[in-house]
Design a protein around this motif. Sequence first.
Motif, PDB file in Angstrom:
ATOM      1  N   GLY A  72       0.517  -0.816   0.123  1.00 45.66           N
ATOM      2  CA  GLY A  72       0.056  -0.102   0.033  1.00 45.66           C
ATOM      3  C   GLY A  72       0.422   0.954   0.055  1.00 45.66           C
ATOM      4  O   GLY A  72       0.781   2.199  -0.562  1.00 45.66           O
ATOM      5  N   VAL A  73       1.965   1.511   0.704  1.00 52.52           N
ATOM      6  CA  VAL A  73       3.092   2.503   0.672  1.00 52.52           C
ATOM      7  C   VAL A  73       3.585   2.808  -0.782  1.00 52.52           C
ATOM      8  O   VAL A  73       3.986   3.938  -0.800  1.00 52.52           O
ATOM      9  N   VAL A  74       4.210   1.802  -0.827  1.00 54.09           N
ATOM     10  CA  VAL A  74       4.656   1.815  -2.475  1.00 54.09           C
ATOM     11  C   VAL A  74       3.578   1.894  -3.640  1.00 54.09           C
ATOM     12  O   VAL A  74       4.401   2.698  -4.348  1.00 54.09           O
ATOM     13  N   GLY A  75       2.758   2.181  -3.463  1.00 54.06           N
ATOM     14  CA  GLY A  75       1.227   1.861  -4.321  1.00 54.06           C
ATOM     15  C   GLY A  75       1.941   3.132  -4.037  1.00 54.06           C
ATOM     16  O   GLY A  75       1.203   4.370  -5.191  1.00 54.06           O
ATOM     17  N   ILE A  76       1.251   4.184  -3.162  1.00 57.98           N
ATOM     18  CA  ILE A  76       1.066   5.330  -2.982  1.00 57.98           C
ATOM     19  C   ILE A  76       2.683   6.270  -3.747  1.00 57.98           C
ATOM     20  O   ILE A  76       2.256   7.748  -4.139  1.00 57.98           O
ATOM     21  N   ILE A  77       3.353   5.843  -3.172  1.00 63.16           N
ATOM     22  CA  ILE A  77       5.078   6.747  -3.177  1.00 63.16           C
ATOM     23  C   ILE A  77       5.470   6.381  -4.607  1.00 63.16           C
ATOM     24  O   ILE A  77       6.536   7.439  -5.112  1.00 63.16           O
ATOM     25  N   GLU A  78       5.359   5.774  -5.176  1.00 63.16           N
ATOM     26  CA  GLU A  78       5.372   5.177  -6.511  1.00 63.16           C
ATOM     27  C   GLU A  78       5.459   6.204  -7.480  1.00 63.16           C
ATOM     28  O   GLU A  78       6.701   6.654  -8.131  1.00 63.16           O
ATOM     29  N   PRO A  79       3.999   6.438  -8.018  1.00 62.46           N
ATOM     30  CA  PRO A  79       4.339   7.307  -8.520  1.00 62.46           C
ATOM     31  C   PRO A  79       5.242   9.347  -8.376  1.00 62.46           C
ATOM     32  O   PRO A  79       4.650   9.650  -9.460  1.00 62.46           O
ATOM     33  N   ILE A  80       5.200   8.918  -7.085  1.00 63.00           N
ATOM     34  CA  ILE A  80       5.352  10.270  -6.397  1.00 63.00           C
ATOM     35  C   ILE A  80       6.652  10.458  -6.612  1.00 63.00           C
ATOM     36  O   ILE A  80       7.474  11.504  -8.016  1.00 63.00           O
ATOM     37  N   TYR A  81       7.785   9.031  -6.378  1.00 63.96           N
ATOM     38  CA  TYR A  81       8.400   8.726  -6.859  1.00 63.96           C
ATOM     39  C   TYR A  81       9.711   8.750  -8.049  1.00 63.96           C
ATOM     40  O   TYR A  81      10.008   9.672  -8.492  1.00 63.96           O
ATOM     41  N   VAL A  82       8.285   9.174  -9.081  1.00 67.92           N
ATOM     42  CA  VAL A  82       8.285   9.023 -10.913  1.00 67.92           C
ATOM     43  C   VAL A  82       8.587  10.534 -10.525  1.00 67.92           C
ATOM     44  O   VAL A  82       9.958  11.068 -11.940  1.00 67.92           O
ATOM     45  N   VAL A  83       7.936  11.066 -10.432  1.00 65.57           N
ATOM     46  CA  VAL A  83       7.753  12.930 -10.381  1.00 65.57           C
ATOM     47  C   VAL A  83       8.865  13.590  -9.901  1.00 65.57           C
ATOM     48  O   VAL A  83      10.130  14.376 -10.470  1.00 65.57           O
ATOM     49  N   LEU A  84       9.318  13.031  -8.699  1.00 68.56           N
ATOM     50  CA  LEU A  84      10.570  13.433  -8.124  1.00 68.56           C
ATOM     51  C   LEU A  84      11.382  13.395  -8.715  1.00 68.56           C
ATOM     52  O   LEU A  84      12.268  14.327  -9.367  1.00 68.56           O
ATOM     53  N   ARG A  85      12.547  12.122  -9.897  1.00 71.99           N
ATOM     54  CA  ARG A  85      13.340  11.737 -10.292  1.00 71.99           C
ATOM     55  C   ARG A  85      13.371  12.806 -11.305  1.00 71.99           C
ATOM     56  O   ARG A  85      14.509  12.878 -11.970  1.00 71.99           O
ATOM     57  N   MET A  86      12.304  12.692 -12.427  1.00 75.16           N
ATOM     58  CA  MET A  86      11.748  13.608 -13.350  1.00 75.16           C
ATOM     59  C   MET A  86      12.717  15.169 -13.128  1.00 75.16           C
ATOM     60  O   MET A  86      13.475  15.699 -13.968  1.00 75.16           O
ATOM     61  N   VAL A  87      12.108  15.590 -12.114  1.00 71.24           N
ATOM     62  CA  VAL A  87      11.561  16.351 -11.133  1.00 71.24           C
ATOM     63  C   VAL A  87      13.773  16.873 -10.871  1.00 71.24           C
ATOM     64  O   VAL A  87      14.931  18.004 -11.463  1.00 71.24           O
ATOM     65  N   ASP A  88      14.234  15.683 -10.548  1.00 69.14           N
ATOM     66  CA  ASP A  88      15.655  16.102 -10.195  1.00 69.14           C
ATOM     67  C   ASP A  88      16.925  16.331 -10.942  1.00 69.14           C
ATOM     68  O   ASP A  88      18.047  15.571 -10.787  1.00 69.14           O
ATOM     69  N   ASN A  89      16.325  15.247 -12.425  1.00 71.78           N
ATOM     70  CA  ASN A  89      17.335  15.022 -13.597  1.00 71.78           C
ATOM     71  C   ASN A  89      17.973  16.740 -13.958  1.00 71.78           C
ATOM     72  O   ASN A  89      16.617  17.103 -14.190  1.00 71.78           O
ATOM     73  N   GLU A  90      19.430  16.577 -13.871  1.00 73.17           N
ATOM     74  CA  GLU A  90      20.116  17.353 -14.669  1.00 73.17           C
ATOM     75  C   GLU A  90      20.374  17.832 -16.249  1.00 73.17           C
ATOM     76  O   GLU A  90      20.492  18.684 -16.316  1.00 73.17           O
ATOM     77  N   THR A  91      19.315  17.114 -16.440  1.00 79.75           N
ATOM     78  CA  THR A  91      20.159  16.554 -17.482  1.00 79.75           C
ATOM     79  C   THR A  91      19.063  17.154 -18.834  1.00 79.75           C
ATOM     80  O   THR A  91      18.930  17.777 -19.588  1.00 79.75           O
ATOM     81  N   ASN A  92      17.613  16.656 -18.758  1.00 76.89           N
ATOM     82  CA  ASN A  92      16.241  17.143 -19.576  1.00 76.89           C
ATOM     83  C   ASN A  92      15.616  18.083 -18.565  1.00 76.89           C
ATOM     84  O   ASN A  92      15.489  17.836 -18.089  1.00 76.89           O
ATOM     85  N   PRO A  93      15.694  19.072 -19.351  1.00 76.13           N
ATOM     86  CA  PRO A  93      14.317  19.969 -18.391  1.00 76.13           C
ATOM     87  C   PRO A  93      12.863  19.881 -18.380  1.00 76.13           C
ATOM     88  O   PRO A  93      12.723  19.144 -18.965  1.00 76.13           O
ATOM     89  N   SER A  94      12.349  19.625 -16.894  1.00 74.83           N
ATOM     90  CA  SER A  94      11.510  19.101 -16.806  1.00 74.83           C
ATOM     91  C   SER A  94      10.208  20.429 -17.082  1.00 74.83           C
ATOM     92  O   SER A  94       9.211  20.080 -15.949  1.00 74.83           O
ATOM     93  N   MET A  95      10.271  21.759 -16.923  1.00 73.60           N
ATOM     94  CA  MET A  95       9.203  22.290 -17.135  1.00 73.60           C
ATOM     95  C   MET A  95       7.908  22.286 -17.641  1.00 73.60           C
ATOM     96  O   MET A  95       6.782  22.365 -17.318  1.00 73.60           O
ATOM     97  N   GLY A  96       8.477  21.981 -19.208  1.00 70.64           N
ATOM     98  CA  GLY A  96       7.598  21.578 -19.955  1.00 70.64           C
ATOM     99  C   GLY A  96       7.025  20.004 -19.496  1.00 70.64           C
ATOM    100  O   GLY A  96       6.066  19.882 -19.855  1.00 70.64           O
ATOM    101  N   SER A  97       7.145  19.585 -18.817  1.00 69.35           N
ATOM    102  CA  SER A  97       6.369  17.936 -18.496  1.00 69.35           C
ATOM    103  C   SER A  97       5.329  17.988 -17.021  1.00 69.35           C
ATOM    104  O   SER A  97       5.279  17.115 -16.978  1.00 69.35           O
ATOM    105  N   LEU A  98       6.314  18.897 -16.386  1.00 71.86           N
ATOM    106  CA  LEU A  98       6.035  19.226 -14.554  1.00 71.86           C
ATOM    107  C   LEU A  98       4.399  18.778 -14.062  1.00 71.86           C
ATOM    108  O   LEU A  98       3.415  18.258 -13.935  1.00 71.86           O
TER     109      LEU A  98
END
Length: 212
Positions: A72-98
């Motif tokens: 249950g905890v993983v099911g809640i946090i996993e989608p959030i984690y995907v977004v956090l990794r996208m924002v934390d990515n220093e290679t591809n800009p995330s502004m247009g996808s956030l």
Amino acid sequence: MRERCGRDIVRPGATRFATNYIALSSLLKHKQGLRELFASHDYVEWKKRLTKVTYRIEEPVLGNSFWDKVRGVVGIIEPIYVVLRMVDNETNPSMGSLYPSIQLMKEAIMVKAPNAYKWVHAIIDDRWERMLSHPLHQAAYFLNPKYHYSRNLFEDNSLKRVVHEVYDHLFPDCPGKGTFGSEIVKFRNTVGMFECHPAVKSRNAMMPCESL
């Protein structure tokens, strides 16, 4: 444990974000190996296992309640984690996808945690409104070819209005301000300088450019 699971269980770290999620996800991934470990002949014959500490570990691993909670905890946090990794990515800009990613994240949580998504959504919405929400996110979403053509964003008047507001704010005295609306139409119809983007080429291969 290494023989049964094939590797060590990932433990929470002190510096990386989402370490609790990473640890719980690792446990869930190796659930079967851990159960086999505690049911193995070597463990059963291990004299030191007859202690309160080992029993406190053995009981949840072999039961179901603990794993249901982890899932249950993983099911809640996993989608959030995907977004956090996208924002934390220093290679591809995330502004247009956030902006769309936040919506997809909330939809994923609703599916994976139907009994908990309301209070999780409340936390996400509060954090979004207080710290992240900005017209630039919506404008960048509207102008991102990846989404603009596949989702027909040109028909969303609220997004178009935000784009104009952002442009007015950034370039209040621009001499070309009067032609900005027509440039947006050219972007929508993929003509002129807007024909060169890969997403535009892919879109044009499937459908002809629309006239005004």
